[in-house]
Structure formats: C-alpha cells, structure tokens
Scaffold this motif. Structure first.
Motif, short mmCIF file in Angstrom:
data_model
loop_
_atom_site.label_atom_id
_atom_site.label_comp_id
_atom_site.label_asym_id
_atom_site.label_seq_id
_atom_site.Cartn_x
_atom_site.Cartn_y
_atom_site.Cartn_z
N ASP A 145 13.09 2.73 -18.96
CA ASP A 145 11.81 2.03 -19.04
C ASP A 145 11.25 1.86 -17.63
OD1 ASP A 145 9.65 0.41 -19.35
OD2 ASP A 145 10.76 -1.30 -20.20
N SER A 203 7.99 1.10 -17.06
CA SER A 203 6.65 0.51 -17.18
C SER A 203 6.38 -0.55 -16.11
CB SER A 203 6.44 -0.07 -18.58
OG SER A 203 7.49 -0.99 -18.87
N ALA A 204 7.38 -1.38 -15.82
CA ALA A 204 7.15 -2.44 -14.83
C ALA A 204 6.91 -1.84 -13.45
CB ALA A 204 8.34 -3.39 -14.80
N LYS A 222 3.45 -0.39 -12.74
CA LYS A 222 2.35 -1.33 -12.49
C LYS A 222 2.39 -1.91 -11.08
CE LYS A 222 2.19 -2.73 -17.32
NZ LYS A 222 3.46 -3.14 -17.97
N ALA A 279 12.99 -2.48 -10.44
CA ALA A 279 12.19 -2.85 -11.61
C ALA A 279 12.36 -1.86 -12.77
CB ALA A 279 10.71 -2.93 -11.22
N LYS A 306 14.29 -0.10 -15.70
CA LYS A 306 15.42 -0.47 -16.56
C LYS A 306 16.01 0.80 -17.19
CE LYS A 306 14.94 -5.01 -16.25
NZ LYS A 306 14.75 -4.87 -14.78
#
Lengths: 216, 791
Positions: free
Chosen positions: B66, B68-69, B72, B113, B115
């Motif tokens: 993941d 996504s964080a 951003k 950040a 995962k």
C-alpha cells in the motif's frame, strides 16, 4: 594522556541539545569496538538531557548559516540534516564522504574550530557559529598542502574514498603532535578506517609531513 | 613490414625509461585534495533521492503493498514497485519498493509510510554445522561434478565419468562453446562424446539446503594413508565476510529523453554495464551512456547493474526523466551488496616421517547465499599425490555471494596451509622446511616458491625467530610465526586502446576501462610514455566512459595485463606511422628509427634526430589515430604467479588478544609496470587479510534471519594501529620480467588468513580452527587444549 587524539571537544555544547552521537550513547547502541576506537570524551547523559529541555527546533525546515572555509553559506534545512549531508548535498563540498554514517569510519572528518569531528555525527544546525574547515580549503592556488603532498609521495591512498577524511584527521593530529612517534600515530588517527589498506603509506606520510613542517 | 612482424615486445631493461619505476600515482593529487569526483559525489541539477523499502524477512512472500500514504506526501516524485505481491524474498533487506523524493529526509519518510504485508516463510541460515549423512546424490550432473570426477593422472577416472554421465544424465546444455572450453581444459574426447549423447534431466526439486557435489578421487588415498607414518586431522574454516566498500554501491540514473539513459554508476565494469540495462529495461545498449571518474572500492562486488540501479532508472522514468540517485546506506551495503562465501572443512593429511606428503582427505562445505559458494579446491597449490575430497554447497537465505578478491583462494589456502602446518608440527618440522621438502608438488612454479620462501625467510628473520610449536616462551604472551604460499592466474583481459598523436605534439588515449585505485591510470601512462619516449604529462588519458573503446571488467587481476598490452601495441603502431612520415627527412628507413627522450632518432646514431614536436608538426592536418588491442600480435603477457607470505604475531594467553608484529609479502607478477602502486596492492592485501583473519564476520541471527552487525562499529575493519610492520618484496629481473605484466590484485590477498592463523597456532601450541581469531576463540582453543573441536 599526551598520545590521545584531541578529536572531539567535550566542552562543545550542542545547541539543539541532542547530537546524533549523544543520542546513540543514550540509547546504548554505541558500544564501540574495544581495541580500535579512539578515546572520545563523553558528554554526560544528564548534561544532554538538561540541554534537550531547551531550544527545540523543527521539525520543518529552518534557516541555517554555516561558516565553511571562511565563507558564510545559507540554506533551509530540516534540523535532522547532518553537517555532512549539508556540506555535500547543499553546498557541493563533496570531499567529506558518507560511508558509515554513524561516527565510526572517519571518512566524513572535517574541522570544527580547528578540531577534527565526524561531520556525520554533528547536526548542521549545531555547527552554526563555528568555524568549519573542509578538505577543499587545504590546498591553495592549486598547490597541495605538504601533508597532502606527503599522502601522494607515500602512496597513502588507493581508491581514495577515505583519503579526504584521513587527511583532515591527520592534519588535526599533527597540529597537536608536531613531533609524533609511531605509537602516537597508531593511536592518534585510529578513528579512521581504510578498506584498500593504505596504513603503511599513511604512517610514512605523517612522518614526512612532520619533518617537512619542521624544515619550513 | 606486416603488422604481425612488428616488434611489440617490452623494452629491454636498459631501454626502460619509466616501466618498473617507483612513481607517484597520477591521480594522487586530485584524490588527496578531495577533488576527485566519485559516483556518490555526482549531483546533477534537479536530482531526486532514491530510497527503498526493504524486506525485514529473510524468506517471505510479498502479500500486499500500500503506497497510498507515500504518494500523497509533498516532495515524493516517484514510487516504483520492485517486487510486487506474490514475489518471493530470498534474503533479508532485499528491495521491494523504490521511492524518489526531492530530498533525502523526505525519501526516508516516504519509505516509512509505505505498508508492505509479508507472508513469512521458514528460513535456513546455518552454514556452520557440518552436513553429515547426506544421501548419495544420484541426480543429473553439473559441469563441476564432471570436472571433479576427472583426474589427468588416472585413466580410470575417464571411464568412471563416462559411466556416471550415462547413468545419471546431465542438467545442462552441451553448447559448442562449452565443448570448446572443455577441449581447451583437456577434458578427454570420450567424456565430451558421452556428454553430447547424454540424457538431459530435470533436477529433482528438494527442500534440502544441501547440494552434495561429486566426489573427487585422485590416486589411491586409502592405500596412501596406510603408508603414511604420521597423520594429522583437524577442522578449519572461515565465515562469510562482506566487501564493505567505502563507497557503497549505487548509481544516478537520468532519462535525457524518452530513449536515452545517462548513468553514473560505481562500477568495476564500465564497458559492459549498458547491456545489463538492456536486459532489464529493453533500452538499446547504445542508448545507455555509462560514466564514472573514480570508484571508492569494489574488490569484486561491483560488476553488475543491481536491482537498486534498475529501480533508480525506473523511478527516473516515472519522475519525467529527472536524475535519481540511489546509493546504498551502510546497512544495505553490508547486508546484501556483496559477500565472500564461507568455507569449512574436516581434513586428514598424511606424510612419511621425513615429511614427504602422501595423502589428503577432506570433507568441506560452505555457503554463498541462495546460489553456489564456488567450491574452493583443496588441497591448494600443493598437489598431494593421493586425494579424496568431497564438497557440499549449503544454500542459505542470506544476501548472495559475489567475487571477493581471489574468489575461493583465501578459503582454500586457509584450510590447506592450516592442515599442512598442523602436520609439520606433528612431524616436529619447521613448516618452511616442510613446504620446501614438498615443493615439487606445486608443479611448474616450484622454483619461484623456493626462491620466494628463501627471500621471505630472510626478511622475516625466520631462522632466528622460529621456535617449535608450544615452545614460545614461559610468560603469558606467546610469539609465533606462520607461513603460506599462493597462486593466481591473472592473464590480461581484452582491451582496446585508442591513441591519437596530434600535429600539435599532444597525445590522447581513450579506453573504456576503470581505475579501482590499483593504479590503472598510472600504469597506462607509464607504458605509453615509455613507449613513445615522451613525458607522461604530455599524454591526456581518458577512461571511465562507455563511449570509449571497450576494455574488460576489472576483476580477477586481469586489468594490468590487458591495458598494458593494448597500450603498448597502440603506442608501437602510432610510432610506426610517425616514423614512416619523417623517415625521409632524417634520411633513414622507418625501421631504423626509435623514440627516446622526447626525440625521434636513428638507432645507433642519436645525433641524427628530430624533436617530438617537430616530428608531429610534419603530420600536417592529419593526426595519427590507431587502436591497439589485446589480445593482439606479439607475446606481451602471461598467466600464473606465485607468492609467499609470513606472519609474526604475539598472543596474550590470558586475554586471548592477537597482536600483529610483522608481515612479509614476497610476490611475483611478471613484469612490474608501476612499482609503487604494485607495492601498495601488496600492503593493502595484507591489511585486508589481517581484518578477515582477526575481525570480520557477517553474523546472522538464526531467529530473525537478519544480519546482526550491519554497521562499521560492529563489522570491524583493521585500523592503523592493528597491522604491525609490513614488508613487501616484488620479484623482478630475469625469470620474471620477460613474462610481461601479470595481474596482482588477487594473489597477495590469498595467504594472510593462512599465514596469520598458522602463526597463532605456532605461538599458543593449539589450532584456533575458525576465523576470525577473536579473543574468545583463542581462549576456547587454549581451554580445549587440542584441535578436536566438535563442529
């Protein structure tokens, strides 16, 4: 104590209150290898904790002014940026090298107020207000410093990656030991490592440079 | 005169103006000034900082990722999945996701950040325990199995090999190239025929980490051991160590347009890096520009374009072509950017009472990570008449092995010389006398070794200082001496040297080679200047770029022979062209001219001459451009060297601390081109060897599967105070010079572990079986009192 390196200044108080080296000490992971480590005077844990209570900066970028080789250089840096990374990535002074990045190998050695420090273990914000000298200032007008010439003459370098740090460590050592014995050399620059194995040349270079300095 | 008749041979001793001299390395001033630019120092405008998410597991499947964080986060410019869900991780620390950001702190935060979920799998790390009671392997054979089975002196071995090939089949393709190679290695015709008609079989997939190689039998070891009057048995070994280059691995990759990649990379392999980008990115090799001015150490670990280099190129593409720098941090460097295989062995060796060696038997094993550890060949150098040896490769979930100066030799040397020293002690013989007694078993270099052992003994003061084992003083500090001999090939690689003589009298040379700090630049310039009869400063040398004519990778001590020979040929060819231009003006034939002291002169009549400057001016507008090649005409290089090393140590039997007093290195490398940098190779080899004997070990945690000591405070190198006095003697003159230059980077790195550990055994009276010889191991060996450590 005469033959010990005066590598780290125990009286220098970190402004941010927490240098990386002290942080490592507190967290108990800085068990230096028992037989090679130069003796580095420690700031006590209590002293560090007291300093940590004041003057917090960051976490965002802050303006930083560093006096490097006699010039003031400005940058916006996060407080966690080391002096080494500031010199290399902000100011393009790439003589000091990043190798171990935790105060062991000495490839990042620069002078802070005339004393050799591991620039990977000094925060850039802490280096403000001090005279920082890097390898780039040692040769003047294209002429090597006699110590650098001694490195060349005695082939005290192979790949050369550790060389700038070694030269700066040797310079500080010779400043404090103008008449070094071989035993003093073995202790005095033991805070730097070379992988290619140039120590025979470095010993000879130190002896030559000490002799040249006396002749001058 | 036809090219193949032109005299390229090395100048006679009295004609050498530079070759063999002790000159300063030419890039020394730049390096000492801190102005030499390494890959790590390159910082093009707009450069992004690459960092990777690394697996905490030694063996796991990537379950999900993941990002996504991280996507951003301000300042994050590219995220590239290196090993997506389903990928199987084989060693801890391997890269999974690459991030590129505007500065390093941001890149670090972005890595944190991301995962990644893993499905952990069981890992295996134990390379130390002796693999015992393994079932006989009846699966298909590997090329090395066949090599192991063959014995030049035993015709029966051919029959055994043929029958094994027919029964077990083979697991590799018999290509024409392989057949060629086998023929050149004197593999018997019957064996090649059997291979060509052998059934190809798939290897049975097995969960066992052990791969047992075919046993080697030479002579009749059982009978020979019965004849032996003294037999010594022992265990010996050394762990996995890392390369620990001061400049970590890595590169800066930049897409200068959609189809062109500019790469600054820390590499030993300038000319063959671009094709590796083609393999990974399908970009034509001709569109990849590789450049490197200086490299901060390689030692065999920097031939390949690595996963992180390709990741940096992919991240650059995603960031619109902006340059991405990915240099490894120290922990990544030590965990996975190169290691030397471990090697352990149980050895039995027998001799007659007079010291004549008769029999050898060894069971050895080691790990090179997930692949092969290279199976070091024992006995090393000393070819015992009757041999039985068995090797087991241990596959582990650790970062893969890479070539480490003199691959397999230091390990093989340690075990062989250790076993021989123990046998000599049992025979109550001086180990130097013991080696000399058996020196004919070393084969063609027996005379070289004899001469070297004599010189080393004098430089060490061996006869005065050596005492029999266990008779080294009554105090707690015992002093001891040890000896070892070694070999290496070192034939020059292929190399092209483009040399241009300009009408303005300047000379430039372009070569796609690299200077690892061995003094390659210095040697090239010494050869060219000596050959052309002009000062080195007059020649502009350009290396480190794949736009220049190719040279081989700098590994296996192949560079000095390659670049010296190609440079010599280019210089001779260029001179010949110049002689043809100016011969009429000097009233001579081109063949009568020679170049010396900045002049072109008539041989035997130096008064009839023309200055270099005037000679070049006669070229008019047309420079002379030649390309010298290796291999090429004339016999300029050779292969195969011998070296001897001796160590003098003091061991404190109360603390277990070993102190180096002195080491002596006597080394042959054919014709020495650059004496000062050659000696530096030997000094460096001894120092590196002291570290691997006394300090270095890649320690793996069996529970977590991770390296325990991936930092330079816990992964210890030797310091300036740890190495004692060092003496180097290069063999030169008749018998050596006429062979031409032979590589030197590897050979002196071979003997340090053997000679130092032998010195420790001589000092304290018992063998410390395993490297590194740390204080606890010295004390344990003393407590045990003899060499029967249970492995």
């Amino acid at each position: 104590m005469d033959d010990l390196p005066e590598k780290k200044d125990p009286k220098r108080k970190p402004k941010s209150g927490m240098s990386r080296r002290n942080f490592l000490k507190i967290s108990g992971v800085s068990a230096v290898a028992p037989f090679a480590a130069p003796l580095i005077a420690a700031t006590s844990v209590l002293e560090v904790e007291a300093q940590a209570a004041t003057g917090m900066q960051g976490p965002g970028k802050v303006p930083v002014t560093l006096n490097v080789n006699g010039k003031n250089l400005n940058a916006q840096l996060e407080p966690r940026v080391t002096l080494l990374d500031a010199l290399r990535d902000q100011f393009e002074l790439t003589g000091a090298k990043r190798v171990c990045d935790r105060g062991t190998c000495g490839a990042c050695t620069v002078h802070l107020d005339g004393k050799a420090v591991y620039s990977c273990s000094v925060l850039a914000i802490d280096a403000q207000g001090h005279q920082i000298t890097t390898i780039e200032s040692l040769s003047q007008d294209g002429k090597l410093h006699p110590l650098q010439q001694a490195f060349v003459d005695n082939d005290a370098q192979q790949c050369g990656f550790c060389t700038p740090g070694f030269v700066m460590a040797c310079k500080a050592f010779l400043d404090h030991h103008p008449n070094p014995t071989m035993e003093q050399i073995k202790h005095g620059v033991s805070g730097n490592f070379c992988r290619c194995g140039t120590y025979a040349g470095i010993r000879a270079a130190l002896m030559q440079a000490a002799k040249t300095a006396k002749g001058a | 005169m036809a090219d193949n008749e032109r005299d390229y041979s090395w100048p006679a001793p009295e004609k050498r103006s530079l070759i063999g001299k002790r000159l300063n390395r030419v890039d020394g001033p730049l390096k000492a000034a801190g102005k030499a630019k390494y890959t790590y120092d390159v910082h093009p405008p707009g450069m992004l900082f690459g960092k990777g998410v690394r697996s905490p597991y030694a063996h796991a499947k990537v379950a999900s990722i993941d990002t996504s964080a991280a996507e951003k986060m301000p300042g994050v410019k590219a995220i590239h999945i290196i090993q997506g869900p389903g990928s199987e991780i084989q060693w801890a620390g391997d890269y999974v996701v690459e991030v590129a950001a505007v500065d390093e702190p941001t890149a670090r935060d972005a890595v944190r950040a991301i995962k990644v979920e893993y499905q952990p799998l069981p890992h295996f790390l134990d390379d130390f325990t002796e693999p015992k009671n393994l079932p006989e392997d009846n699966g298909p054979l590997s090329p090395r199995d066949i090599f192991n089975m063959l014995d030049d002196d035993d015709p029966e071995s051919t029959k055994r090999a043929v029958s094994a090939i027919q029964q077990r089949g083979i697991k590799f393709q018999v290509t024409p190239q392989l057949v060629e190679r086998m023929k050149s290695n004197e593999v018997p015709e019957e064996v090649i025929k059997a291979l060509q008609s052998a059934p190809m079989k798939e290897e049975q997939k097995t969960d066992s980490p052990y791969q047992k190689e075919a046993e080697t039998v030479k002579g009749d070891p059982d009978a020979a051991f019965k004849q032996a009057e003294v037999i010594s048995e022992g265990v010996y070994g050394c762990p996995v160590i890392t390369h620990c280059c001061m400049e970590s691995h890595g590169s800066i990759a930049e897409w200068t347009d959609d189809n062109h990649l500019m790469v600054h990379i820390s590499t030993q392999n300038i000319s063959a890096s671009a094709p590796q980008y083609f393999q990974a990115l399908s970009i034509p090799a001709g569109n990849v520009h590789i450049h490197q001015d200086h490299i901060g150490g390689g030692f065999g670990s920097k031939f390949g374009v690595d996963r992180w280099d390709i990741a940096a190129a992919n991240a650059s593409k995603k960031a619109g072509g902006k340059p991405v720098r990915h240099m490894l941090e120290r922990d990544a460097e030590l965990e996975m950017a190169g290691s030397r295989p471990s090697f352990y062995g149980r050895v039995k060796v027998g001799a007659k009472k007079d010291g004549t060696l008769v029999a050898w038997e060894s069971h050895t094993w080691g790990t090179g990570g997930p692949g092969s550890a290279g199976a070091p060949q024992v006995p090393y150098v000393v070819n015992v008449p009757a041999i039985r040896r068995q090797y087991v490769n241990v596959r582990t979930h650790t970062g893969p092995a890479r070539a480490w100066r003199a691959p397999s030799h230091p390990q093989a040397c340690l075990i062989t010389m250790g076993a021989l020293e123990d046998l000599a002690a049992k025979l109550q013989m001086d180990p130097v006398d013991f080696l000399l007694k058996n020196i004919e078993l070393t084969g063609t270099r027996a005379n070289v070794y004899s001469e070297e052992l004599k010189i080393a003994s004098e430089l060490m003061g061996w006869k005065q200082k050596w005492r029999p084992r266990g008779q080294n003083g009554s105090g707690p500090v015992k002093r001891g001496l040890g000896v070892s001999i070694h070999t290496w090939g070192g034939r020059g690689h292929s190399s092209d040297c483009a040399l241009t003589l300009h009408p303005d009298s300047s000379v430039d040379i372009k070569m796609g080679t690299q200077d690892l700090g061995t003094g390659t630049r210095t040697a090239i310039l010494m050869v060219a200047a000596d050959s052309l009869g002009i000062p080195m400063e007059q020649i502009q040398l350009n290396i480190g770029d794949n736009q220049y004519p190719p040279s081989g990778p700098s590994g296996g001590s192949t560079t000095i022979g390659g670049v010296s020979a190609s440079t010599r040929r280019a210089s001779v060819d260029a001179l010949h062209a110049l002689f043809e231009k100016i011969a009429p003006a000097l009233g001579a034939q081109p063949g009568d001219l020679e170049a010396a002291n900045g002049k072109i002169q008539v041989k035997g009549n130096p008064a009839k001459s023309m200055s270099w400057k005037n000679a070049c001016a006669r070229l008019g507008a047309q420079p002379i451009q030649v390309v010298g090649k290796n291999p090429g005409p004339g016999n300029l290089i050779d292969s195969g060297v011998g070296g001897a090393m001796m160590a003098d140590v003091s061991v404190d039997t109360e603390t277990g601390i070993v102190k180096m007093n002195k080491m002596v290195c006597v080394q042959d490398c054919g014709l020495v081109i650059s004496m000062k940098t050659a000696e530096s190779q030997c000094y460096g080899a001894m120092i590196m060897g002291i570290a691997s004997t006394l300090y270095e070990e890649k320690i793996m945690d069996p529970q977590t599967g991770r390296m325990v000591n991936p930092t330079m405070d816990f992964y210890r190198l030797a310091g300036i105070g740890d190495v004692g006095d060092l003496v180097v003697h290069m063999m030169t003159g008749k018998g050596y010079d006429e062979r031409g230059p032979i590589g030197l980077g590897e050979p002196p790195t071979v003997s340090p572990m053997a000679s130092i550990s032998n010195a420790v055994a001589n000092a304290i009276g018992v063998r410390v079986p395993f490297m590194p010889i740390t204080p606890d191991r010295v004390l344990a060996a003393l407590n045990q009192g003899a060499n029967h450590a249970a492995v």
